[in-house]
Each structure stands twice: as C-alpha cells, then as structure tokens.
Design a protein around this motif. Sequence first.
Motif, PDB file in Angstrom:
ATOM      1  N   CYS A  91       7.839  10.991   1.883  1.00  0.00           N
ATOM      2  CA  CYS A  91       6.695  10.297   2.488  1.00  0.00           C
ATOM      3  C   CYS A  91       5.458  11.177   2.313  1.00  0.00           C
ATOM      4  N   ALA A  92       4.397  10.607   1.752  1.00  0.00           N
ATOM      5  CA  ALA A  92       3.190  11.399   1.498  1.00  0.00           C
ATOM      6  C   ALA A  92       2.409  11.664   2.784  1.00  0.00           C
ATOM      7  N   GLY A  93       2.749  10.970   3.832  1.00  0.00           N
ATOM      8  CA  GLY A  93       2.082  11.203   5.118  1.00  0.00           C
ATOM      9  C   GLY A  93       0.610  10.830   5.099  1.00  0.00           C
ATOM     10  N   ASP A  94       0.196  10.049   4.100  1.00  0.00           N
ATOM     11  CA  ASP A  94      -1.229   9.722   3.922  1.00  0.00           C
ATOM     12  C   ASP A  94      -1.698   8.581   4.818  1.00  0.00           C
ATOM     13  N   GLY A  95      -0.776   7.753   5.302  1.00  0.00           N
ATOM     14  CA  GLY A  95      -1.157   6.675   6.221  1.00  0.00           C
ATOM     15  C   GLY A  95      -1.729   5.446   5.542  1.00  0.00           C
ATOM     16  N   LEU A  96      -1.636   5.356   4.206  1.00  0.00           N
ATOM     17  CA  LEU A  96      -2.173   4.161   3.535  1.00  0.00           C
ATOM     18  C   LEU A  96      -1.484   2.888   4.024  1.00  0.00           C
ATOM     19  N   CYS A  97      -0.233   3.027   4.448  1.00  0.00           N
ATOM     20  CA  CYS A  97       0.520   1.869   4.934  1.00  0.00           C
ATOM     21  C   CYS A  97      -0.183   1.194   6.110  1.00  0.00           C
ATOM     22  N   ARG A 126      11.333   2.758   6.036  1.00  0.00           N
ATOM     23  CA  ARG A 126      11.501   3.971   6.855  1.00  0.00           C
ATOM     24  C   ARG A 126      11.732   3.570   8.316  1.00  0.00           C
ATOM     25  N   SER A 178       7.244   2.092   3.724  1.00  0.00           N
ATOM     26  CA  SER A 178       6.946   2.328   5.138  1.00  0.00           C
ATOM     27  C   SER A 178       7.840   1.454   6.031  1.00  0.00           C
ATOM     28  N   ASN A 193       0.803  -1.225   0.000  1.00  0.00           N
ATOM     29  CA  ASN A 193       0.000   0.000   0.000  1.00  0.00           C
ATOM     30  C   ASN A 193       0.831   1.268   0.000  1.00  0.00           C
ATOM     31  N   CYS A 194       2.127   1.130   0.243  1.00  0.00           N
ATOM     32  CA  CYS A 194       2.922   2.352   0.396  1.00  0.00           C
ATOM     33  C   CYS A 194       3.198   3.000  -0.962  1.00  0.00           C
ATOM     34  N   LEU A 195       2.837   4.265  -1.054  1.00  0.00           N
ATOM     35  CA  LEU A 195       2.952   4.989  -2.322  1.00  0.00           C
ATOM     36  C   LEU A 195       4.386   5.090  -2.808  1.00  0.00           C
ATOM     37  N   THR A 196       5.324   5.109  -1.886  1.00  0.00           N
ATOM     38  CA  THR A 196       6.700   5.389  -2.296  1.00  0.00           C
ATOM     39  C   THR A 196       7.582   4.132  -2.306  1.00  0.00           C
ATOM     40  N   THR A 226       3.046   4.823   9.418  1.00  0.00           N
ATOM     41  CA  THR A 226       4.383   5.419   9.342  1.00  0.00           C
ATOM     42  C   THR A 226       4.280   6.908   9.010  1.00  0.00           C
ATOM     43  N   GLY A 227       3.180   7.283   8.357  1.00  0.00           N
ATOM     44  CA  GLY A 227       2.966   8.701   8.055  1.00  0.00           C
ATOM     45  C   GLY A 227       2.943   9.531   9.340  1.00  0.00           C
TER      46      GLY A 227
HETATM   47  S1  SF4 Z   1       2.410   7.573   4.850  1.00  0.00           S
HETATM   48 FE1  SF4 Z   1       2.854   5.424   4.745  1.00  0.00          FE
HETATM   49  S2  SF4 Z   1       2.010   4.776   2.733  1.00  0.00           S
HETATM   50 FE2  SF4 Z   1       2.217   6.978   2.688  1.00  0.00          FE
HETATM   51  S3  SF4 Z   1       4.213   7.318   1.721  1.00  0.00           S
HETATM   52 FE3  SF4 Z   1       4.486   7.448   3.972  1.00  0.00          FE
HETATM   53  S4  SF4 Z   1       5.100   5.392   4.555  1.00  0.00           S
HETATM   54 FE4  SF4 Z   1       4.219   5.231   2.494  1.00  0.00          FE
END
Ligand code: SF4
Length: 716
Positions: A596-602, A561, A558, A548-551, A612-613
């Motif tokens: 990190c998009a900070g979106d929390g999808l992880c 990180r 995640s 799920n992690c965008l990056t 991790t966001g």
């Molecule tokens: S918040 Fe989580 S899913 Fe989003 S980029 Fe950061 S580590 Fe990846």
Amino acid sequence: MNNKYLSFLKEIRSFIPEERIYTDEVRRLAWGTDAGFYRMIPEIVIRSDSEKEISRVLALAKSSHLPVTFRAAGTSLSGQAISDSILVVAGKHWEKYEILDEGKKIRLQPGIVGQRVNELLKPYGRKFAPDPASVKSAMVGGIVMNNASGMNCGTHANSDKMLLSAKIILADGTILDTGDEESKKRFAQENPHFLQRVEELRDQVRNNKELCERIRYKYAIKNVTGLNILPFVRQDDPFDIITHLMVGSEGTLAFLAEVTMNTEYDFPCKASAMLYFKEIKEACRAVVAMKKLINPEGQWIVKGAELLDKKSLASVNDKTGENLTAILAETKASSAEELRWNIRQIESCLQGFETFQPVHFTDKPEEYSKYWAIRSGIFPSVGGTRKSGTTCLIEDVAFHIEDLPEATADLQALIARHGYEDACIYGHALEGNYHFIINQSFSSAEEVRRYESLMNDVKGLVVDKYDGSLKAEHGTGRNMAPFVRYEWGDEAFAVMKAVKELFDPDNLLNPGVIFNDDPECHIKNFKPLPLTHPLIDRCIECGFCEVNCLTCGFSLSSRQRIVIRREIARLKHTGEDNARLEQLEKGYRYLGNETCAGDGLCSLSCPMHINTGDLTHVIRQLSLPKGSLGYRAGDFAANHFAGIKNGLRPVLTLADTAHALLGTTAMSAITKEMHSLLHVPLWTPAMPKAYRVPKNLEKSQPEVKEKVVYFPSCIN
Ligand code: SF4
Ligand SMILES: Cc1cc2nc3c(=O)[nH]c(=O)nc-3n(C[C@H](O)[C@H](O)[C@H](O)COP(=O)(O)OP(=O)(O)OC[C@H]3O[C@@H](n4cnc5c(N)ncnc54)[C@H](O)[C@@H]3O)c2cc1C
Ligand code: SF4
C-alpha cells in the motif's frame, strides 16, 4: 479444493501464467467480494486477458462440469458478480476501443470504465448513453450485462436500445461476432439448431398476442427482473435477437468480449431547479405532468426529475426541505435560446401545482451543482450514519408513470410500517424508478425475518397492486431470483428458462443468478460486516475507490484491503478458524500492508471519504512501536536522508551492473532467492539506475519562491 478443481487448475496453468491465477485465501476472498450484501468465496480466480483464453477456460470448465462467473468492476448490488466456483475477471486487460462514424458509434471491450468512454466521446459532443450512478467505476461489460441505467437514459437509451452488435463467447467456448458476416456464416453452418431454436422461440412469443402485449407493457418502464425477452418482440433476425438477449443477462448466457453501440448527443446547455412540495403525491403529480412536455421535434423537454423524500432531505441536512418532498428537475438543449424556451414550458406547466417556493431554474453550473451535490450526498449520508455492523441496502423498484403518486405514497407508508426509521426514498421519478435505502442488520434470525417480511410486502405492492418492476436497474442477481416467475407469470418465465437452456444447457454460467430453485436464496449467504477499525467501519464495499487505487490489480485494492481486515477481525473475534486467520494475516503482510503506497488517492473517489492509506499507517505503526529496532532505523533514515540517498547510489549501480552481466532471468532468480532467504528488497527489472543531477544543471536553475515537490513514481 477438490480433485475436479485441482485438475482444472493443472490444465489452465498450461496456458495462463501463474501470476494471473489466484488460489490463495487472501485474493480469493478479495476478488470474490462485490458491492452487494452477499458473500461467496471462489475456489479459483482468473484474471483473463484474451478471447482465446476465455474460450479455452469455458470449454475446459464445461468438460469438467465446473461453474464460471464473470466479473468486471464488481460494483453489482444484487449478488450477481460473486461465485463459490471459478471467477473470471475481465477488467484491466480488456480496455480496447474504436471510435466509429465521428463518435456516433463506438466499439468497446468490456473492461473500460463507463466514465472513460464519456471522456473518449466528449470531443465529438457525444456520450455513452447508459448512465448508472456508478458510471465512474462500473465497466462496459457490467453495465451492458446488468442493463444498468440512471437518471437520463431511461428505457429509450439503455444498452438494449443502443447496442448494435456483440462479440460473445458461448458456454462451450464458441466465439460469435454478430457484427461480422463471416463469423455469422460460420456459426450458422456449425450451429444450425441453435439458430433454429432462437427462431422457434421468437415465433412462439409472437404468436401469443397476450404475451407480446405483456412484454411490451413490462418494458415500457425500466425492468431488469429476469432475462431480457424484449428482443423476441423487437428484433426479427436471430443474430440480432442473440445480441440483445445479452443485455441484462448478468453473465448467465455467455461472456461478452466486445460491443458496438450507438452513442448519444451530449446537450451543451443545461438548467436545473430544486422544487419543493408539501405533499409527496403533489410532487409526483408534477412529475407526471412534466413528463408529458414535448418539444416540436417530439423530444421530452424535461430530461431528468429526481425525487428526494423528506427522509432523504433530512439525511443531507437540507434545511429548506424540512418535512417536504423535493423534485430536482433538469432540462437540456442545444442552444441557450432553446434552453430558455424549455424553461418557460416547464414553468408554465408547474403553475398548476402548489410548490413550496417559486420555481427557479438556474443554468449556472456553480448553482446547479449544489443541487446535484444534495442528490448525490444521500447515499453516503445514509450509509455513513448507519449503525455499526449493519449493511446499507439499496433496493430499486419501478412503477408505471400513471401510478406514480399513489404508488410512491404507498411505498413510503410500507417502509415506515416495517419500522425502518432512517429509510429514504429517492430516485428517478421521471422513469417511475425509485431506490430506497435501508440500514439492515443480518446478525440475528429476527433481523433476517424482518428483511424477508419487508421484501414480501414490497413484492405485494410492486407486483400485485401496480404490476411494476421489482428490479429496475440493479439486476436480478440472487436478490430477486426467487421472484422472477412471480413478477412475470408462467408463460414469460418459461421463455426465459428456454433461453437459459439453449445458451447454457449445463447451467454452468453464473448458476443461482436470475434462476434459482431455492425460494430463500435471497436471505442466505449474507456478507458479514464486523466492526474492525473506526477508519474503515463506514465502508460499504462499493468499490468506487478502486479506479484510483495504485495497487488495484497489482496486489490488493483499497476495498480489498478493507474486506481482508474485516475478515481478520471477524475470525479473531469468533475464533472460528485459526488456520485461515493465520493465512489471511500472513498474506495481508505483503499484499495489503507492504504494497500500500499510503498516498490516500483511494479517498478521492470514496463516497465516505475513507482513506485506506490511513489504516495502513496505523497497522504499520502498530507493527513498529516507538523504541523498536525498526522504528529507530526508520527514524534514523528520516533524519539522515541525504546521507542514506548517497549511500544507496552504489547499491543501485551494483544492481544495474549485475543485471547487465547476468541478464534479467538469472538476476530475477538470484534476487528472488536472496529476498526469501535474507529478506533483502526484491529486485525487479524496473528498478531505476542511480542518477545524480549534474552540478551545472543544478546551478542553472533560476531562483524561484514557490517550490514543487515532484514524485516521479509511487514513493514506495
Ligand atoms: S493508500 Fe489507498 S490508493 Fe494508495 S495504495 Fe493504499 S489503498 Fe491504494
Ligand atoms: C453506490 C452504487 C450506486 C449504483 N447505482 C446504480 C445505478 O444508478 N444504476 C444501475 O443500474 N446500477 C447501479 N449500481 C449497480 C452497479 O454499479 C451497476 O449495475 C454496474 O453497471 C455494474 O458494473 P460492474 O462493472 O461493476 O459489473 P460487475 O458487478 O462486475 O458485473 C455485473 C454483472 O455482469 C456480469 N459480467 C461482467 N462482465 C461480464 C462479461 N465480460 N461477460 C459476461 N458477463 C459479465 C457479471 O457476472 C455480473 O453478473 C450501483 C452500485 C453502487 C455500489
Ligand atoms: S473505501 Fe469507500 S469507495 Fe472504497 S469500497 Fe469502501 S466505501 Fe466504497
């Protein structure tokens, strides 16, 4: 990095682009970490993208005498997806597939996630048979190479049984496709001795009746200790033997570039029951009886029976199960009528056993999904409540079904004897396969010895007393490598060794895994898990968040990180290597923090619900304290967003015009320079043009009460 690696690096740079080769501290550590409890840091990480490339990498590694380890999703638990040499990752660029024969067969590259294969097959009423609990993250390459299995596939539908052919790349770079006649013909012409040796080994095994019997007996239950030598008994054709030797070989024989596999019928009707027993032995006797239930077509009626011991039930606060043992039984059928018939057979079988509550099967998904939530909650519950700094270890052993009642009780007593108070036993009782979870510290020599002593006793119980499997699902890795010969005996071990020598005479493919001359390799190279931040301390580094992690694959995932934050925390605490600490901190700034998009999808696929966001937000807050210039600038931007947005339009238009005039190459070079000198944001060709919603379009929108906020891309 020594000269050998430096010249290897120079060579591979001539055919692999720089952005797919990592040699920096951050990404070597990040990609070198798998879900197991061992740690090795590779010298070079290569994100591979084609067969030709792998073939060249392997040929070059062979001539440079450098070891290579392959990696798919890195969810392995026994230390088999890590390396201190060259790590070749085959995930993202290896996701091609072809559905064949109305979904009855499928051709797959190794980087496709198991669950994705199930989604592809769903419209055909079929499924990918190997079913590890990690199927939502684990990839085909890792599943086949670990011979991973789960609740339903047992030994009848594991990768060995479902595999039809494989495209492999051997240690010298030779590509062989056992599903292609031309490729086989070419291989036979160019490598006659290789095929001859496979036939010799086959005949040697077959002429030894006792060994044949032992092989059949051992593989009657799940077994992934050592190399898979069942093909010498089951297959005649040398190419078929080669194909099946791949299964469970953990990257020690060849690279797996493609597989063609049979798929399994996906029963549409399902029912489950949670059965409670006062005695663990009685629960196991019920499982043994249920396993004997067969329908008129000769198929097992009970498709799954998961045991949850009292500690497991306590870990998930199952009040009904206090001091009891539970069996979560499942049956499946093609029709509702057949399902009812199945349930009647099971109920009648269970009349002979003392269950704590009346037997009740439910076919309602909203009811049975609660039972399965209890089952899948055990691991995160135990892992989540472990003492800080300890590792959550999952072992997996298997017994022959007739030994199940006695062996289960023995295993429970053994673990208690070693003082693992919170240890749970649970797993696929129908297959005689149990996992036990222990929370283990490796921080002192005493704790390491305690673990060693537990493993020695487990070896005594599983091998000496019950002739079972020390590893049923999770692979031999480094964890069981010292015990392969002990479990299998000299003759079988010699066959395994001969296979390894044939495929990898220089011992360059994943050395130390499956075969390891160090009798203590299972108690070395432990991964440190220092306390870092309460938001992430419960992380078990399973990697389930990466899907799920965008990056993931762009900068860091995640999990990665967390791995880097932990190492930074450890180095700060020990003061062991300040230069490395500095490099990690510097590298993390962009790879970990800024991207990190900070979106929390992880957190959506994390069994511990770690976001991790949130950690990223904390790190950003710390680096921008209230009142600082950066904080005030951000505050201003947030409160004047409309104005800022309008101000940015001309900048984007300017960038777009400059791009049109200069072209992509020149524009990239100039902006890269500006970025490093003046810290202006990095320009990429994907940067959007300024866009203004036409006034008439804005007005034409009907008035709606509910508003939807649509983020067309990552908000970073
Ligand atoms: S918040 Fe989580 S899913 Fe989003 S980029 Fe950061 S580590 Fe990846
Ligand atoms: C919480 C949790 C639960 C789990 N449950 C189960 C379970 O129920 N059953 C089970 O069997 N396992 C289980 N596992 C272990 C693991 O997830 C599986 O074995 C999985 O199949 C590994 O797949 P992967 O894609 O992560 O492979 P990786 O870990 O990346 O690699 C696995 C092995 O295959 C080799 N390899 C990978 N790709 C290739 C390739 N293309 N060519 C050659 N070699 C290759 C690697 O070198 C390594 O030795 C679990 C793990 C976790 C963390
Ligand atoms: S954050 Fe969660 S999913 Fe990701 S590695 Fe840690 S425990 Fe696993």
